[in-house]
Design a protein around this motif. Sequence first.
Motif, PDB file in Angstrom:
ATOM      1  N   MET A  23       0.782  -1.313  -0.093  1.00 38.10           N
ATOM      2  CA  MET A  23       0.016  -0.115   0.153  1.00 38.10           C
ATOM      3  C   MET A  23       0.985   1.279   0.027  1.00 38.10           C
ATOM      4  O   MET A  23       0.674   2.293  -0.734  1.00 38.10           O
ATOM      5  CB  MET A  23      -0.869  -0.119   1.211  1.00 38.10           C
ATOM      6  CG  MET A  23      -2.038  -1.252   1.253  1.00 38.10           C
ATOM      7  SD  MET A  23      -2.891  -1.089  -0.231  1.00 38.10           S
ATOM      8  CE  MET A  23      -3.732   0.238  -0.109  1.00 38.10           C
ATOM      9  N   LEU A  24       1.950   1.180   0.928  1.00 39.32           N
ATOM     10  CA  LEU A  24       2.783   2.375   0.614  1.00 39.32           C
ATOM     11  C   LEU A  24       3.533   2.555  -0.457  1.00 39.32           C
ATOM     12  O   LEU A  24       3.849   3.631  -1.238  1.00 39.32           O
ATOM     13  CB  LEU A  24       3.756   2.189   1.934  1.00 39.32           C
ATOM     14  CG  LEU A  24       4.946   3.333   2.034  1.00 39.32           C
ATOM     15  CD1 LEU A  24       4.355   4.671   2.352  1.00 39.32           C
ATOM     16  CD2 LEU A  24       6.098   3.092   3.089  1.00 39.32           C
ATOM     17  N   LEU A  28       3.254   5.752  -3.355  1.00 40.44           N
ATOM     18  CA  LEU A  28       4.353   6.659  -3.682  1.00 40.44           C
ATOM     19  C   LEU A  28       4.163   6.517  -5.308  1.00 40.44           C
ATOM     20  O   LEU A  28       4.590   7.639  -5.974  1.00 40.44           O
ATOM     21  CB  LEU A  28       5.604   6.071  -3.049  1.00 40.44           C
ATOM     22  CG  LEU A  28       5.821   6.045  -1.538  1.00 40.44           C
ATOM     23  CD1 LEU A  28       7.276   5.283  -1.335  1.00 40.44           C
ATOM     24  CD2 LEU A  28       6.126   7.504  -1.349  1.00 40.44           C
ATOM     25  N   LEU A  29       3.775   5.608  -5.851  1.00 42.77           N
ATOM     26  CA  LEU A  29       3.874   5.349  -7.373  1.00 42.77           C
ATOM     27  C   LEU A  29       2.723   6.215  -7.840  1.00 42.77           C
ATOM     28  O   LEU A  29       2.786   6.681  -9.062  1.00 42.77           O
ATOM     29  CB  LEU A  29       3.590   4.033  -7.747  1.00 42.77           C
ATOM     30  CG  LEU A  29       4.724   2.776  -7.554  1.00 42.77           C
ATOM     31  CD1 LEU A  29       4.195   1.630  -7.995  1.00 42.77           C
ATOM     32  CD2 LEU A  29       5.985   3.530  -8.188  1.00 42.77           C
ATOM     33  N   THR A  48       1.385  -2.562  -9.920  1.00 38.70           N
ATOM     34  CA  THR A  48       2.633  -2.287 -10.142  1.00 38.70           C
ATOM     35  C   THR A  48       3.451  -2.791  -8.859  1.00 38.70           C
ATOM     36  O   THR A  48       4.342  -3.508  -8.764  1.00 38.70           O
ATOM     37  CB  THR A  48       2.936  -1.190 -10.799  1.00 38.70           C
ATOM     38  OG1 THR A  48       2.229  -0.820 -11.906  1.00 38.70           O
ATOM     39  CG2 THR A  48       4.402  -1.189 -10.834  1.00 38.70           C
ATOM     40  N   ALA A  49       2.878  -2.209  -7.508  1.00 41.52           N
ATOM     41  CA  ALA A  49       3.159  -2.308  -6.335  1.00 41.52           C
ATOM     42  C   ALA A  49       3.432  -3.826  -6.030  1.00 41.52           C
ATOM     43  O   ALA A  49       4.069  -4.381  -5.429  1.00 41.52           O
ATOM     44  CB  ALA A  49       2.550  -1.616  -5.220  1.00 41.52           C
ATOM     45  N   THR A  68       9.344   7.359 -13.598  1.00 38.97           N
ATOM     46  CA  THR A  68      10.482   8.318 -13.597  1.00 38.97           C
ATOM     47  C   THR A  68      11.648   7.378 -13.040  1.00 38.97           C
ATOM     48  O   THR A  68      11.329   6.305 -12.295  1.00 38.97           O
ATOM     49  CB  THR A  68      10.260   9.510 -13.034  1.00 38.97           C
ATOM     50  OG1 THR A  68       9.679   9.437 -11.587  1.00 38.97           O
ATOM     51  CG2 THR A  68       9.046  10.507 -13.495  1.00 38.97           C
ATOM     52  N   VAL A  69      12.698   8.262 -12.945  1.00 41.09           N
ATOM     53  CA  VAL A  69      14.038   7.623 -12.112  1.00 41.09           C
ATOM     54  C   VAL A  69      13.484   7.436 -10.842  1.00 41.09           C
ATOM     55  O   VAL A  69      13.708   6.393 -10.167  1.00 41.09           O
ATOM     56  CB  VAL A  69      15.177   8.476 -12.176  1.00 41.09           C
ATOM     57  CG1 VAL A  69      16.268   7.878 -11.285  1.00 41.09           C
ATOM     58  CG2 VAL A  69      15.449   8.416 -13.528  1.00 41.09           C
ATOM     59  N   PHE A  70      12.687   8.233 -10.014  1.00 40.70           N
ATOM     60  CA  PHE A  70      12.068   8.107  -8.711  1.00 40.70           C
ATOM     61  C   PHE A  70      11.132   7.191  -8.448  1.00 40.70           C
ATOM     62  O   PHE A  70      11.362   6.246  -7.738  1.00 40.70           O
ATOM     63  CB  PHE A  70      11.604   9.489  -8.244  1.00 40.70           C
ATOM     64  CG  PHE A  70      10.809   9.361  -6.968  1.00 40.70           C
ATOM     65  CD1 PHE A  70      11.775   9.737  -5.949  1.00 40.70           C
ATOM     66  CD2 PHE A  70       9.486   9.059  -6.751  1.00 40.70           C
ATOM     67  CE1 PHE A  70      11.225   9.480  -4.744  1.00 40.70           C
ATOM     68  CE2 PHE A  70       8.961   8.943  -5.447  1.00 40.70           C
ATOM     69  CZ  PHE A  70       9.872   9.205  -4.284  1.00 40.70           C
ATOM     70  N   GLY A  71      10.439   6.920  -9.402  1.00 41.44           N
ATOM     71  CA  GLY A  71       9.657   5.807  -9.481  1.00 41.44           C
ATOM     72  C   GLY A  71      10.217   4.503  -9.711  1.00 41.44           C
ATOM     73  O   GLY A  71       9.977   3.636  -8.905  1.00 41.44           O
TER      74      GLY A  71
END
Length: 446
Positions: A23-24, A28-29, A48-49, A68-71
């Motif tokens: 869930m977290l 974030l995604l 995806t998570a 993105t790079v962060f994702g």
Amino acid sequence: MHKILNKLTPPQILTIGFLVIIMLGAFLLTLPISHNLGQISFIDALFTAVSATTITGLTILDTATTWTVFGQVVLAVMIEIGALGFMTFAVILFAITGRRLDLRSRLLAQQALNLRNLADVKSVMAYVVMLSAGIQAIGFVLLSFDFIPRYGWKWGLYYSLMHAISTFANAGFTFFADPLTIFQTDPYVLIVMMLLLSAGSFGFLVWRDVLLYHKTKRLSLHTRVALRVSGWLTVIGFSGFFLSEFVNGHLPKGLSIFEGLVNTLFLAVVPRTAGFEIIPLHSLSTAAIMLVIFLMFVGGTPGSTSGGIKTTTLGILWMQTISTLRGETDVNFGDRRFSPVIVTKALMLATISIAFVFTVTFILSLTEKIPAQMGLEYIFFEVISAFSTTGFTLGLTPNLTAFGKIMIMLVMFVGRVGIYTVMFSVLNIRAHTKKYRYPIEEVIIG
């Protein structure tokens, strides 16, 4: 909160822990910093998570272009947690803060790593962390020798790190903009990836036995069975794909003999819960698809980053079959005898897994649309892939309905957390010892 946790069993806490991480990660995604889309649905982010945390690799959205790079870093963190287990990271936090593990934490760690002795928890946890970090570091360095000249320093190092994590975890996520088929003519990368995949699928307890063999001069029964079955599965997979694809000319054109053999070996290793599609699945023969399904269903070794019913389960059931055909009552391997409880547990795991896979396949066959050129294998293959956390797809995942996404997420979660953990936590099944036994009566079999 503390009172609630005290009422939960270790399997329930492990299940809830994975759900919290999922869930977290999904939250974030969905953040704008994580994706390149104007807006992303929560169910797609959740899917995806789940896929990342269960180290499966099934994707609805293209990993390289969507995130993105962060994702992608968020995905890599979830993959790492999914591979090692969140209890491993909890123990790391305990060590950093100088706190000692209480009995309950040790029980949780024991459950997470399938340990038989509670006293082994602390040493095994430290071993798992160091071994995993060491193997991934070696993989990172080896991949960088190829990726840096190919993509430059910045992206070469980035791709080396991300794929060292994904490959060791048997996650099946790729972060290249191009398909993985670009490495069909690059045996070096394929060999490094196969080594990383095998390292992750062997299991931490097997690695500890092998690395300490020079001191102990013995291997546990678990390790011997796991290595023997893994070896045979690799031989069977390579031989089957060699006959069905290499000999019959189904491999991509333009490959040298050595490149063709490496691709064939890669194809034999990957279905054991990795899901890296070096050869397009739609180009494989029907015989090869059947072999992929079998290898996916078996999976890797208990306590590893792999899914499936596990190599030891297959080995025990096969040896039980041989012993029964010989008229023997005991199931022996080397100089040891399997307990009837372990044989029964292996049979129960295989039976429940088959029933679970067929039930989900039946449900999805009612809700999902099968293309005209495909048959039931279109759905069955996907369910096996999700259950074994492999991540292969014949095309169903990107076209799933909302209900279908929920079902596949459930299958991935059960496949990673484990049938037993789900039974003893979600279903709240308890073992009851009866104080009486009924008379024996025979039933005709066959």
